[in-house]
Design an enzyme around this catalytic site. Structure first.
Site, mmCIF file in Angstrom:
data_model
loop_
_atom_site.group_PDB
_atom_site.id
_atom_site.type_symbol
_atom_site.label_atom_id
_atom_site.label_comp_id
_atom_site.label_asym_id
_atom_site.label_seq_id
_atom_site.Cartn_x
_atom_site.Cartn_y
_atom_site.Cartn_z
ATOM 1 N N GLY A 259 49.490 29.663 13.888
ATOM 2 C CA GLY A 259 49.175 28.276 13.524
ATOM 3 C C GLY A 259 49.450 27.337 14.686
ATOM 4 O O GLY A 259 49.154 27.665 15.841
ATOM 5 N N ILE B 159 42.869 33.665 46.593
ATOM 6 C CA ILE B 159 43.563 34.854 47.070
ATOM 7 C C ILE B 159 45.002 34.874 46.557
ATOM 8 O O ILE B 159 45.842 34.041 46.944
ATOM 9 C CB ILE B 159 43.523 34.928 48.621
ATOM 10 C CG1 ILE B 159 42.073 34.784 49.108
ATOM 11 C CG2 ILE B 159 44.161 36.219 49.116
ATOM 12 C CD1 ILE B 159 41.085 35.804 48.514
ATOM 13 N N THR B 160 45.276 35.829 45.667
ATOM 14 C CA THR B 160 46.614 35.977 45.079
ATOM 15 C C THR B 160 47.624 36.304 46.184
ATOM 16 O O THR B 160 47.331 37.100 47.080
ATOM 17 C CB THR B 160 46.591 37.117 44.040
ATOM 18 O OG1 THR B 160 45.600 36.804 43.061
ATOM 19 C CG2 THR B 160 47.940 37.288 43.363
ATOM 20 N N GLU C 152 38.733 40.877 39.808
ATOM 21 C CA GLU C 152 38.513 42.334 39.867
ATOM 22 C C GLU C 152 37.202 42.728 39.177
ATOM 23 O O GLU C 152 37.140 43.747 38.494
ATOM 24 C CB GLU C 152 39.681 43.087 39.230
ATOM 25 C CG GLU C 152 41.010 42.823 39.878
ATOM 26 C CD GLU C 152 41.138 43.521 41.209
ATOM 27 O OE1 GLU C 152 40.288 44.381 41.523
ATOM 28 O OE2 GLU C 152 42.067 43.189 41.947
ATOM 29 N N ALA D 238 42.931 48.786 41.911
ATOM 30 C CA ALA D 238 43.571 47.674 41.209
ATOM 31 C C ALA D 238 43.062 47.557 39.778
ATOM 32 O O ALA D 238 43.812 47.234 38.853
ATOM 33 C CB ALA D 238 43.322 46.377 41.969
ATOM 34 N N HIS E 181 30.963 33.084 47.776
ATOM 35 C CA HIS E 181 30.598 34.489 47.534
ATOM 36 C C HIS E 181 31.713 35.172 46.745
ATOM 37 O O HIS E 181 32.749 35.532 47.306
ATOM 38 C CB HIS E 181 30.364 35.226 48.859
ATOM 39 C CG HIS E 181 29.390 34.512 49.741
ATOM 40 N ND1 HIS E 181 28.024 34.620 49.570
ATOM 41 C CD2 HIS E 181 29.579 33.628 50.748
ATOM 42 C CE1 HIS E 181 27.414 33.840 50.456
ATOM 43 N NE2 HIS E 181 28.327 33.230 51.181
HETATM 44 C C1 LIG Z 1 43.684 33.631 39.503
HETATM 45 C C2 LIG Z 1 42.720 34.373 40.363
HETATM 46 C C3 LIG Z 1 43.187 35.239 41.347
HETATM 47 C C4 LIG Z 1 42.284 35.909 42.189
HETATM 48 N N1 LIG Z 1 42.779 36.729 43.190
HETATM 49 C C5 LIG Z 1 41.906 37.250 44.107
HETATM 50 C C6 LIG Z 1 42.396 38.000 45.245
HETATM 51 O O1 LIG Z 1 43.603 38.249 45.379
HETATM 52 N N2 LIG Z 1 41.503 38.422 46.171
HETATM 53 C C7 LIG Z 1 40.155 38.184 46.060
HETATM 54 O O2 LIG Z 1 39.408 38.594 46.955
HETATM 55 N N3 LIG Z 1 39.663 37.497 44.980
HETATM 56 C C8 LIG Z 1 40.506 37.024 44.016
HETATM 57 N N4 LIG Z 1 40.020 36.310 42.938
HETATM 58 C C9 LIG Z 1 38.596 36.000 42.877
HETATM 59 C C10 LIG Z 1 37.816 36.787 41.845
HETATM 60 O O3 LIG Z 1 37.732 38.141 42.199
HETATM 61 C C11 LIG Z 1 36.450 36.122 41.688
HETATM 62 O O4 LIG Z 1 36.670 34.877 41.054
HETATM 63 C C12 LIG Z 1 35.464 36.963 40.903
HETATM 64 O O5 LIG Z 1 35.034 38.062 41.672
HETATM 65 C C13 LIG Z 1 34.224 36.164 40.465
HETATM 66 O O6 LIG Z 1 33.690 35.454 41.530
HETATM 67 P P1 LIG Z 1 33.363 33.880 41.356
HETATM 68 O O7 LIG Z 1 34.564 33.210 40.789
HETATM 69 O O8 LIG Z 1 32.863 33.409 42.665
HETATM 70 O O9 LIG Z 1 32.259 33.813 40.268
HETATM 71 P P2 LIG Z 1 30.635 34.023 40.479
HETATM 72 O O10 LIG Z 1 30.417 35.251 41.261
HETATM 73 O O11 LIG Z 1 30.072 32.746 40.994
HETATM 74 O O12 LIG Z 1 30.205 34.248 38.993
HETATM 75 C C14 LIG Z 1 30.122 33.192 38.032
HETATM 76 C C15 LIG Z 1 29.572 33.780 36.740
HETATM 77 O O13 LIG Z 1 28.276 34.337 36.978
HETATM 78 C C16 LIG Z 1 28.254 35.697 36.584
HETATM 79 N N5 LIG Z 1 27.416 36.488 37.477
HETATM 80 C C17 LIG Z 1 27.473 36.581 38.838
HETATM 81 N N6 LIG Z 1 26.555 37.444 39.283
HETATM 82 C C18 LIG Z 1 25.891 37.903 38.198
HETATM 83 C C19 LIG Z 1 24.835 38.828 37.999
HETATM 84 N N7 LIG Z 1 24.270 39.487 39.021
HETATM 85 N N8 LIG Z 1 24.394 39.040 36.742
HETATM 86 C C20 LIG Z 1 24.955 38.426 35.684
HETATM 87 N N9 LIG Z 1 25.979 37.548 35.800
HETATM 88 C C21 LIG Z 1 26.424 37.288 37.043
HETATM 89 C C22 LIG Z 1 29.686 36.163 36.667
HETATM 90 O O14 LIG Z 1 29.926 37.299 35.865
HETATM 91 C C23 LIG Z 1 30.412 34.919 36.182
HETATM 92 O O15 LIG Z 1 30.381 34.901 34.785
HETATM 93 C C24 LIG Z 1 40.900 35.699 42.035
HETATM 94 C C25 LIG Z 1 40.432 34.866 40.998
HETATM 95 C C26 LIG Z 1 41.322 34.231 40.167
HETATM 96 C C27 LIG Z 1 40.805 33.331 39.083
#
Ligand SMILES: Cc1cc2nc3c(=O)[nH]c(=O)nc-3n(C[C@H](O)[C@H](O)[C@H](O)COP(=O)(O)OP(=O)(O)OC[C@H]3O[C@@H](n4cnc5c(N)ncnc54)[C@H](O)[C@@H]3O)c2cc1C
Length: 386
Positions: free
Chosen positions: A341, A165-166, A365, A244, A138
């Protein structure tokens, strides 16, 4: 004023804002720039040490008041984020997660006792916080979260897991969001509580100078006073994200500025076909377009920052800033890479590192798609999320 400041936006900053910016810029020059390429390559960063140094300058929870926080303006905080991210997005993430997510959640929704326990230590960097909303299954849809909190007498029992989670691998406290019988609630969870484990996520190709982890919550027993009393429903964590995201609106411009300055310097010193790269019209067109986008981004950040300081900033306005500024910053980083380049792919220059980092900033975010949906809902009155 630098050549990049085409619109004289410096002039619209107060003396105090310029001073804060100068202090953070110097810190990044002294403490981040000399080491960051190595941290990135090794996937290691002395986060605790950095947090204490940032704490000394009042950068942690900088825009919060009381409990040892600096009480700076939103614009000053934004400028600090910009300067930190000119060093590295991972370093800015350390500060954002500590201040805008973990500290803000406790400051805004915590009890007086929770604030006294955590905020002063977090403001100095002696305690590190993280913010657990995302789960393995999720991400964009946190309303479906699987982490549960159930009552056992006065205690709470937390079960589930958080992902990406950062700061988690070194955190002292995690703000964990969980579903209860009466909706989503937040908990300040000491990371040494039995049943809590954090595993570092390695092999990231982006944000390598930032510690990211997975948190497992295995029947974690918490006293009743671990719950953040004022956090009711999903709007609580979402309001933390708005805080944030505002920092990111500014921060992304820092990464883009560093790329642009690097490309400008490179283009004026590298000669091909008997003249500097900067002398070719095609290079100037790239530089001009990027500088225009960068200035528009700064104008937007300043506008949103002033709205935040006036207390009128709305979440969908932050979505406009996050969507635009991260997207444009990433486009700038990629374009700058072409100007360098082959050197553009080298770790001896910061451009590829920034571009790779911005891929994470684009996703966390709220992804670009999610911000498009937020803006689309505002424009049409229709929710297209599901
Ligand atoms: C380096 C890093 C640090 C992070 N730090 C934190 C943190 O400190 N705390 C925390 O809670 N989270 C953190 N995150 C998590 C981050 O917030 C999530 O990765 C982000 O919310 C997207 O969720 P997901 O990766 O599960 O992608 P998904 O939700 O599975 O999405 C995958 C793709 O589908 C698209 N998508 C999803 N739903 C829809 C929709 N309804 N319509 C159209 N497109 C859609 C998305 O835009 C994306 O392109 C971090 C992520 C990274 C990479």
């Amino acid at each position: 004023m630098t050549p990049l400041d085409l619109l004289d936006l410096d002039a619209s900053l107060s003396e105090e804002e310029r001073q804060i910016r100068a202090v953070v810029r110097q810190l990044v020059t002294d403490r981040v720039r000399p080491h960051v390429a190595g941290w990135y390559e090794d996937g290691e960063v002395p986060a605790r040490e950095l947090a204490r140094e940032f704490g000394k300058l009042g950068l942690l929870g900088m825009h919060l008041t009381g409990y040892g926080c600096a009480g700076a303006s939103a614009v000053a905080y934004g400028l600090a984020c910009l300067e930190l991210e000119a060093g590295d997005s991972g370093v800015r993430s350390l500060v954002s997660v500590q201040g805008s997510l973990a500290m803000y959640a406790i400051w805004r929704f915590g009890s007086e006792e929770q604030k006294q326990r955590w905020l002063p230590a977090m403001a100095t960097g002696d305690a590190i916080g993280c913010f657990g909303l995302t789960e393995p299954d999720h991400g964009s849809d946190p309303a479906s979260m699987a982490t549960r909190a159930r009552r056992d007498g006065d205690d709470w029992i937390l079960t589930g897991g958080k992902m990406w989670i950062t700061n988690a691998p070194i955190a002292d406290v995690a703000v964990i969001w969980a579903r209860t019988d009466s909706g989503v609630r937040g908990f300040a969870v000491p990371m040494d509580t039995p049943g809590v484990t954090a595993r570092e996520i390695r092999r990231k190709m982006s944000l390598r100078a930032s510690l990211t982890g997975e948190i497992a919550l295995d029947d974690v027993r918490l006293p009743a006073d671990a719950q953040l009393p004022e956090a009711v429903g999903l709007k609580a964590p979402l309001s933390c994200l708005t805080e944030a995201r505002h920092g990111i609106v500014w921060g992304a411009l820092g990464a883009a500025r560093d790329c642009l300055e690097t490309a400008l310097e490179y283009a004026t010193t590298r000669t091909q076909f008997g003249r500097p790269l900067a002398g070719f019209q095609l290079t100037q067109a790239k530089l001009a377009d990027m500088a225009v986008e960068w200035n528009k981004g700064l104008l937007l950040a300043l506008h949103l920052g002033r709205l935040a300081d006036a207390g009128t900033l709305r979440p969908e306005q932050v979505s406009v800033g996050k969507l635009n500024n991260v997207r444009e910053a990433l486009a700038i980083a990629r374009q700058c890479r072409t100007i360098l380049g082959a050197n553009g792919v080298s770790g001896d220059y910061p451009v590829m590192r920034h571009a790779n980092n911005l891929e994470s900033v684009l996703t966390y975010e709220g992804t670009s798609e999610i911000h498009q949906l937020v803006i689309g809902q505002r424009l049409t009155g229709l929710s297209a999320f599901a």
